[in-house]
Design an enzyme around this catalytic site. Structure first.
Site, PDB file in Angstrom:
ATOM      1  N   GLU A   1      -5.286   1.026   2.263  1.00 30.25           N
ATOM      2  CA  GLU A   1      -3.940   1.779   1.289  1.00 30.25           C
ATOM      3  C   GLU A   1      -4.314   2.994   1.440  1.00 30.25           C
ATOM      4  O   GLU A   1      -3.204   3.906   1.608  1.00 30.25           O
ATOM      5  CB  GLU A   1      -4.135   1.049  -0.109  1.00 30.25           C
ATOM      6  CG  GLU A   1      -3.485  -0.418  -0.259  1.00 30.25           C
ATOM      7  CD  GLU A   1      -2.244  -0.611   0.051  1.00 30.25           C
ATOM      8  OE1 GLU A   1      -1.487   0.292   0.249  1.00 30.25           O
ATOM      9  OE2 GLU A   1      -2.044  -1.777   0.227  1.00 30.25           O
TER      10      GLU A   1
ATOM     11  N   GLU B   1       0.834   9.310  -1.298  1.00 38.37           N
ATOM     12  CA  GLU B   1       1.731   8.818  -0.172  1.00 38.37           C
ATOM     13  C   GLU B   1       2.400  10.224   0.548  1.00 38.37           C
ATOM     14  O   GLU B   1       2.827  11.025   0.089  1.00 38.37           O
ATOM     15  CB  GLU B   1       2.994   8.177  -0.830  1.00 38.37           C
ATOM     16  CG  GLU B   1       3.673   7.405   0.342  1.00 38.37           C
ATOM     17  CD  GLU B   1       4.628   6.443  -0.226  1.00 38.37           C
ATOM     18  OE1 GLU B   1       5.501   5.835   0.654  1.00 38.37           O
ATOM     19  OE2 GLU B   1       4.720   6.427  -1.704  1.00 38.37           O
TER      20      GLU B   1
ATOM     21  N   ASN C   1       5.240   0.806 -13.258  1.00 35.60           N
ATOM     22  CA  ASN C   1       3.732   0.738 -13.039  1.00 35.60           C
ATOM     23  C   ASN C   1       2.994   1.942 -13.682  1.00 35.60           C
ATOM     24  O   ASN C   1       1.989   1.742 -14.062  1.00 35.60           O
ATOM     25  CB  ASN C   1       3.516   0.475 -11.531  1.00 35.60           C
ATOM     26  CG  ASN C   1       3.621  -0.920 -11.043  1.00 35.60           C
ATOM     27  OD1 ASN C   1       3.353  -1.741 -11.677  1.00 35.60           O
ATOM     28  ND2 ASN C   1       3.997  -1.316  -9.837  1.00 35.60           N
TER      29      ASN C   1
END
Length: 580
Positions: A458, A467, A504
């Site tokens: 990831e 990201e 989240n």
């Protein structure tokens, strides 16, 4: 016997079905499966010597599952049946007279005016129920519900109509009935209060039938949760309670003995499962003279109050275990969707009972009834006053307490697993990584290998703690909780597991005791990022799958699919070699 809130493997005996007509394409084998009996029993009951020779239109008798092989079908006159508790319809008082459904069919009623339906009726008995049965074989809960709802709502709803509604509206969990979804057909709610004659009396004395679970098969202890069958209790006289039995379509009498209701065919014994219905006319009709009246206790469709209860901040689903599951179960008990007795069979274990109870809660509160405890369900509980993440401390970050590998992984081991990780970054990140793994119980080689493999993939071996993309692609993603303008960029993927979405961030922040919703960039800092990864890991019960060596399932629960599986598996195999 009966379809219930939870799809347990109950005994598959079926109620009385007098005759059926052979249709085109039928075989004895198909008919035996449809009516939950055997080819041999069908052949013997109909004196068929060659099972292959049956004709369209031929009338067949289906053996009665309540009787031993070879016994006769119970008499249509209950007073001659030999069972002192099997009474005619007027046993509890003068029958209120027949009622008619939308098809113009007339049905007798019990003394209080509740229709009496037989689940094996030729009009609906052969209908498919749930995922693999029939109303005749396993529709007692649904048939009992149709009787109760008809009386309370004033609209005659037969089992065939209710089944059709449930088929279209997600009313079954396997073969198990979702009570709240069924009640919606009549504009009612349903709840499962604690078992007590007081709870029953308040309802039936106001003319509101209740549905109870009974154990009828001696020695079976009622299957997994004590319930083999369901009946509709309608009224009472003294310590005698009268119920409409879907097995026979007749009224039976049950005596109050040591807090249980006992009687009827096969000496039914109540199991402690009770379903009441809310809404509609508060007093749709009173019971016969001799019963004590009184208003119905104030209830709402969600059962009791969950105000102030603490609930886990992370996601949960079937298979999860631990204190967070227990918190959810306690809330479901308070909400009236799970009984304490049901919870006591597996506290802290997210099994079929918890899943079905959660589906029931979701259906009652406008949440997709998936049985998955996620952001939308947490929001529904919060609206009712529950505190999500409130006093649970680190919540699902904290892992199992059993001893495992001590000291985490070494610097050398980490760099062997992630060969492109620089010495400097490895030294910077290792303390935070090991601390998070210890906190989360990721403390065995299998768990650590699976965890590190997923993180390596990831984050590009910890190269990307945020990201690269802007996050605009997540704008408006309600499934991620991104409901405000700019949420896509604000809550882009961060940390070694790329935590994404407002929901989240909020959940992880509550679990960690950090306000990540208002400080989202903190999720990229190693002291927080590795802990969010550990939270995400435990919120999806991934140690369990790691222990089983089921790395594909670990991947699916993280990714939602199997993207990058080859890369992830390469890291996983390397980590196993290094750590074992």
């Amino acid at each position: 016997m009966g379809s219930t809130l939870f799809p347990y493997p109950y005994p598959t005996e079926h109620p009385t079905v007098s005759t059926i007509s052979v249709r085109s394409g039928d075989t004895l084998s198909k008919l035996a499966a449809r009516y939950n009996t055997t080819v041999d029993k069908l052949a013997k009951a109909n004196n068929i010597k060659d099972p292959d020779l049956i004709k369209v239109g031929q009338k067949l008798t289906v053996p009665d599952g309540f009787d031993s092989p070879g016994t006769k079908t119970p008499s249509s006159n209950p007073s001659k049946s030999g069972d002192k508790f099997d009474q005619p319809a007027a046993a509890g008082g003068r029958a209120a007279g027949p009622v008619k459904d939308d098809d113009g069919r007339s049905f007798p009623t019990s003394a209080d005016g509740t229709p009496m339906y037989r689940q094996g009726d030729t009009q609906w008995g052969g209908r498919r129920l749930g995922t693999g049965s029939s109303i005749s074989a396993a529709g007692c809960a649904m048939t009992s519900t149709a009787m109760a709802m008809s009386k309370i709502s004033g609209k005659v709803i037969n089992p065939g109509e209710l089944d059709a509604y449930l088929d279209k509206n997600g009313g079954y969990s396997g073969n198990g009935l979702i009570w709240g979804q069924a009640a919606k057909m009549a504009g009612l709610g349903a709840t499962k209060p604690g078992w007590s004659t007081s709870n029953i009396n308040k309802q039936i004395d106001a003319g509101r039938p209740v549905v109870i679970g009974v154990d009828y098969k001696a020695g079976s202890n009622g299957g997994a949760n004590g319930t083999d069958h369901w009946v509709t209790v309608t009224h009472r006289k003294g310590d005698t309670y009268y119920a409409n039995d879907p097995a026979t379509g007749k009224e039976i009498a049950l005596k109050l003995q040591n807090g249980k209701l006992v009687g009827g065919p096969k000496n039914y014994k109540s199991t402690g499962e009770l379903v009441t219905f809310t809404g509609g006319n508060p007093r749709p009709g009173t019971a016969p003279a001799g019963s004590s009246g009184g208003p119905v206790a104030g209830q709402n469709s969600s059962g009791g109050s969950v105000k102030g209860l603490s609930l886990p901040a992370g996601d949960l689903e079937k298979g999860a275990r631990g204190k967070d599951v227990e918190l959810l179960q306690k809330a479901l008990v308070k909400a009236g969707n799970l009984t304490q007795a049901e919870m006591n069979t597996g506290p802290g274990i997210f099994g079929p009972k918890t899943e079905a109870a959660l589906k029931e809660f979701q259906a009652a509160h406008g949440v997709p009834n998936t049985g998955y405890y996620g952001p939308k369900t947490r929001a529904a509980f919060e609206k009712l006053g529950a505190k999500v993440g409130g006093s649970t401390g680190p919540g699902p970050v904290t892992g199992p307490s059993e001893p495992g590998t001590k000291g985490g992984v070494s610097l050398a081991q980490l760099r062997k697993i992630m060969p492109n990780l620089s010495q400097a970054k490895a030294e910077q990140y290792l303390p935070h990584l090991n601390k998070a793994m210890a906190e989360a119980g990721i403390n065995t080689p299998k768990r650590q290998a699976a965890f590190l493999a997923q993180l390596a993939h990831e984050s590009g071996e910890f190269r990307y703690m945020e990201e690269i993309a802007s996050g605009a692609a997540y704008e408006g993603r309600k499934d991620l909780g991104n409901t405000e303008p700019g949420d896509g960029k604000r809550f882009k993927g961060r940390g070694p597991i790329q935590l994404t979405g407002r929901a989240n961030y909020r959940a992880a922040g509550k679990a960690l005791g950090i306000d990540l919703e208002n400080n989202p960039t903190r999720a990229a800092d190693p002291d927080v990022g590795f802990r969010t990864a550990a939270w995400f890991w435990n919120s999806r019960n991934l140690n369990t799958y790691a222990d089983a060596g089921n790395f594909r399932e670990v991947t699916r629960r993280i990714n939602g699919g199997y993207n990058g599986l080859a890369s992830r598996e390469a890291y996983y195999n390397r980590a196993l070699d290094v750590l074992t």
